[in-house]
Design a protein around this motif. Structure first.
Motif, PDB file in Angstrom:
ATOM      1  N   MET A   1      43.678  35.690  63.103  1.00 29.88           N
ATOM      2  CA  MET A   1      42.865  36.221  62.037  1.00 29.88           C
ATOM      3  C   MET A   1      41.572  35.394  61.960  1.00 29.88           C
ATOM      4  SD  MET A   1      43.952  36.805  58.089  1.00 29.88           S
ATOM      5  CE  MET A   1      44.141  38.547  58.002  1.00 29.88           C
ATOM      6  N   LYS A   2      40.457  36.055  61.884  1.00 29.06           N
ATOM      7  CA  LYS A   2      39.160  35.391  61.852  1.00 29.06           C
ATOM      8  C   LYS A   2      38.854  34.913  60.432  1.00 29.06           C
ATOM      9  CE  LYS A   2      37.312  38.152  65.605  1.00 29.06           C
ATOM     10  NZ  LYS A   2      36.309  39.130  65.996  1.00 29.06           N
ATOM     11  N   ILE A   3      38.020  33.890  60.334  1.00 31.73           N
ATOM     12  CA  ILE A   3      37.670  33.313  59.036  1.00 31.73           C
ATOM     13  C   ILE A   3      36.967  34.347  58.158  1.00 31.73           C
ATOM     14  CG2 ILE A   3      35.451  32.324  59.725  1.00 31.73           C
ATOM     15  CD1 ILE A   3      37.963  30.628  57.421  1.00 31.73           C
ATOM     16  N   GLN A   4      36.158  35.212  58.748  1.00 31.48           N
ATOM     17  CA  GLN A   4      35.466  36.246  57.967  1.00 31.48           C
ATOM     18  C   GLN A   4      36.468  37.214  57.355  1.00 31.48           C
ATOM     19  OE1 GLN A   4      32.401  36.215  57.020  1.00 31.48           O
ATOM     20  NE2 GLN A   4      32.596  38.095  55.882  1.00 31.48           N
ATOM     21  N   GLU A   5      37.522  37.553  58.100  1.00 35.14           N
ATOM     22  CA  GLU A   5      38.557  38.437  57.559  1.00 35.14           C
ATOM     23  C   GLU A   5      39.273  37.772  56.388  1.00 35.14           C
ATOM     24  OE1 GLU A   5      40.589  38.865  61.294  1.00 35.14           O
ATOM     25  OE2 GLU A   5      39.898  40.939  61.520  1.00 35.14           O
ATOM     26  N   ILE A   6      39.520  36.472  56.514  1.00 34.40           N
ATOM     27  CA  ILE A   6      40.166  35.733  55.421  1.00 34.40           C
ATOM     28  C   ILE A   6      39.256  35.716  54.202  1.00 34.40           C
ATOM     29  CG2 ILE A   6      41.000  33.457  54.692  1.00 34.40           C
ATOM     30  CD1 ILE A   6      41.889  33.030  57.624  1.00 34.40           C
ATOM     31  N   ARG A   7      37.969  35.499  54.416  1.00 33.79           N
ATOM     32  CA  ARG A   7      37.013  35.502  53.299  1.00 33.79           C
ATOM     33  C   ARG A   7      36.996  36.853  52.596  1.00 33.79           C
ATOM     34  NH1 ARG A   7      32.059  32.243  56.132  1.00 33.79           N
ATOM     35  NH2 ARG A   7      32.922  30.169  55.826  1.00 33.79           N
ATOM     36  N   GLU A   8      37.010  37.925  53.374  1.00 36.76           N
ATOM     37  CA  GLU A   8      37.028  39.263  52.777  1.00 36.76           C
ATOM     38  C   GLU A   8      38.295  39.475  51.957  1.00 36.76           C
ATOM     39  OE1 GLU A   8      35.929  42.768  55.053  1.00 36.76           O
ATOM     40  OE2 GLU A   8      34.773  41.485  56.410  1.00 36.76           O
ATOM     41  N   LEU A   9      39.437  39.032  52.502  1.00 38.23           N
ATOM     42  CA  LEU A   9      40.689  39.131  51.751  1.00 38.23           C
ATOM     43  C   LEU A   9      40.601  38.355  50.444  1.00 38.23           C
ATOM     44  CD1 LEU A   9      43.534  38.788  54.415  1.00 38.23           C
ATOM     45  CD2 LEU A   9      43.126  40.715  52.892  1.00 38.23           C
ATOM     46  N   ILE A  10      40.049  37.157  50.488  1.00 36.92           N
ATOM     47  CA  ILE A  10      39.914  36.345  49.275  1.00 36.92           C
ATOM     48  C   ILE A  10      39.056  37.079  48.249  1.00 36.92           C
ATOM     49  CG2 ILE A  10      38.919  34.225  48.336  1.00 36.92           C
ATOM     50  CD1 ILE A  10      39.791  32.846  50.971  1.00 36.92           C
ATOM     51  N   ARG A  11      37.946  37.629  48.688  1.00 33.71           N
ATOM     52  CA  ARG A  11      37.066  38.365  47.761  1.00 33.71           C
ATOM     53  C   ARG A  11      37.804  39.542  47.130  1.00 33.71           C
ATOM     54  NH1 ARG A  11      32.439  38.345  52.008  1.00 33.71           N
ATOM     55  NH2 ARG A  11      31.637  36.253  51.693  1.00 33.71           N
ATOM     56  N   LEU A  12      38.506  40.317  47.960  1.00 38.47           N
ATOM     57  CA  LEU A  12      39.209  41.491  47.450  1.00 38.47           C
ATOM     58  C   LEU A  12      40.312  41.105  46.469  1.00 38.47           C
ATOM     59  CD1 LEU A  12      39.437  43.584  50.739  1.00 38.47           C
ATOM     60  CD2 LEU A  12      38.020  44.074  48.740  1.00 38.47           C
ATOM     61  N   ILE A  13      41.086  40.082  46.809  1.00 42.63           N
ATOM     62  CA  ILE A  13      42.162  39.634  45.921  1.00 42.63           C
ATOM     63  C   ILE A  13      41.563  39.074  44.637  1.00 42.63           C
ATOM     64  CG2 ILE A  13      44.085  38.010  45.646  1.00 42.63           C
ATOM     65  CD1 ILE A  13      44.615  40.341  47.619  1.00 42.63           C
ATOM     66  N   ASP A  14      40.476  38.330  44.761  1.00 40.66           N
ATOM     67  CA  ASP A  14      39.828  37.729  43.597  1.00 40.66           C
ATOM     68  C   ASP A  14      39.331  38.801  42.624  1.00 40.66           C
ATOM     69  OD1 ASP A  14      38.923  35.471  42.159  1.00 40.66           O
ATOM     70  OD2 ASP A  14      36.884  35.828  42.869  1.00 40.66           O
ATOM     71  N   GLN A  15      38.840  39.907  43.134  1.00 37.23           N
ATOM     72  CA  GLN A  15      38.293  40.967  42.288  1.00 37.23           C
ATOM     73  C   GLN A  15      39.375  41.920  41.776  1.00 37.23           C
ATOM     74  OE1 GLN A  15      35.289  42.728  44.752  1.00 37.23           O
ATOM     75  NE2 GLN A  15      33.867  41.020  44.480  1.00 37.23           N
ATOM     76  N   SER A  16      40.589  41.798  42.298  1.00 37.45           N
ATOM     77  CA  SER A  16      41.665  42.692  41.865  1.00 37.45           C
ATOM     78  C   SER A  16      42.536  42.006  40.822  1.00 37.45           C
ATOM     79  CB  SER A  16      42.521  43.090  43.073  1.00 37.45           C
ATOM     80  OG  SER A  16      43.325  41.996  43.471  1.00 37.45           O
ATOM     81  N   SER A  17      43.536  42.735  40.337  1.00 38.30           N
ATOM     82  CA  SER A  17      44.466  42.169  39.361  1.00 38.30           C
ATOM     83  C   SER A  17      45.706  41.598  40.049  1.00 38.30           C
ATOM     84  CB  SER A  17      44.877  43.243  38.352  1.00 38.30           C
ATOM     85  OG  SER A  17      45.514  44.309  39.043  1.00 38.30           O
ATOM     86  N   ILE A  18      45.717  41.598  41.375  1.00 38.55           N
ATOM     87  CA  ILE A  18      46.839  41.043  42.130  1.00 38.55           C
ATOM     88  C   ILE A  18      46.900  39.539  41.898  1.00 38.55           C
ATOM     89  CG2 ILE A  18      47.770  40.614  44.441  1.00 38.55           C
ATOM     90  CD1 ILE A  18      46.421  43.214  45.329  1.00 38.55           C
ATOM     91  N   GLU A  19      48.086  39.013  41.585  1.00 36.19           N
ATOM     92  CA  GLU A  19      48.226  37.589  41.325  1.00 36.19           C
ATOM     93  C   GLU A  19      48.677  36.809  42.563  1.00 36.19           C
ATOM     94  OE1 GLU A  19      50.481  36.739  37.849  1.00 36.19           O
ATOM     95  OE2 GLU A  19      49.328  38.140  36.634  1.00 36.19           O
ATOM     96  N   GLU A  20      49.399  37.475  43.484  1.00 36.29           N
ATOM     97  CA  GLU A  20      49.876  36.792  44.681  1.00 36.29           C
ATOM     98  C   GLU A  20      49.849  37.752  45.855  1.00 36.29           C
ATOM     99  OE1 GLU A  20      53.591  33.963  46.112  1.00 36.29           O
ATOM    100  OE2 GLU A  20      53.584  34.797  44.110  1.00 36.29           O
ATOM    101  N   PHE A  21      49.489  37.224  47.046  1.00 37.76           N
ATOM    102  CA  PHE A  21      49.356  38.039  48.239  1.00 37.76           C
ATOM    103  C   PHE A  21      49.837  37.234  49.436  1.00 37.76           C
ATOM    104  CE2 PHE A  21      46.801  39.217  51.984  1.00 37.76           C
ATOM    105  CZ  PHE A  21      47.065  40.579  52.052  1.00 37.76           C
ATOM    106  N   VAL A  22      50.691  37.850  50.282  1.00 37.50           N
ATOM    107  CA  VAL A  22      51.184  37.198  51.492  1.00 37.50           C
ATOM    108  C   VAL A  22      50.970  38.166  52.651  1.00 37.50           C
ATOM    109  CG1 VAL A  22      53.176  36.188  52.649  1.00 37.50           C
ATOM    110  CG2 VAL A  22      52.926  35.930  50.194  1.00 37.50           C
TER     111      VAL A  22
END
Length: 169
Positions: free
Chosen positions: A1-22
């Motif tokens: 997984m590329k760092i940019q993909e991880i950053r995008e995931l962080i942004r999406l999770i941060d903006q959502s109401s999801i509390e935990e993601f694996v």
């Protein structure tokens, strides 16, 4: 997984109401968890081989090479916010509503939207935050005077990070 993909995931999770993601894929595991209070999402990436050796009930914790240095650095940040709180008690903080890149001006050759000493109104645009190729104008949300610009042009900012200090009218 590329760092940019991880950053995008962080942004999406941060903006959502999801509390935990694996997420697990090709020997990589990404585990993100938001604390109860509003704070940036933290991510830990660990190889699946190392994960298989641990019991299933044990929570994965990120490896930190800064553990021996932690006690000296913890004492200083605890003292600084107390000093800042005294100096900024009567000031309004304009914070970033998202993770992105801070831009003080609409284009590289244009003057900044605001600078120290400028008067602002609630609808005055003070900066732009670029997130996922979208440019979001950030408004002052308060009438007052810009006292301090807390970030540099082109700097990556986190959700809730203070950008400006404003002396309210």
């Amino acid at each position: 997984m590329k760092i940019q993909e991880i950053r995008e995931l962080i942004r999406l999770i941060d903006q959502s109401s999801i509390e935990e993601f694996v997420y697990e894929h090709d020997g990589t595991k990404v585990h993100m968890k938001k604390p109860a209070a509003v704070a940036p999402v933290q991510a830990a990436v660990t190889p699946a081989v190392e994960q298989a050796a641990k019991p299933a009930t044990e929570e994965v914790k990120p490896q930190a090479s800064t553990q021996p240095v932690a006690p000296p650095t913890e004492a200083k940040p605890q003292e600084l916010p107390k000093q800042e709180a005294k100096n900024t008690e009567n000031l309004h903080k304009i914070t970033s509503p998202m993770v992105g890149t801070f831009y003080a001006a609409p284009s590289p050759d244009a003057p900044p939207y605001v600078k120290v000493g400028d008067k602002v109104k609630t609808d005055t645009v003070v900066c732009i935050i670029e997130a996922m190729k979208l440019f979001n104008e950030i408004e002052a949300e308060v009438n007052g005077e810009i006292v301090e610009v807390l970030v540099e042009n082109g700097q990556l900012v986190e959700y809730g990070q203070p950008l400006f200090l404003v002396k309210p009218e």
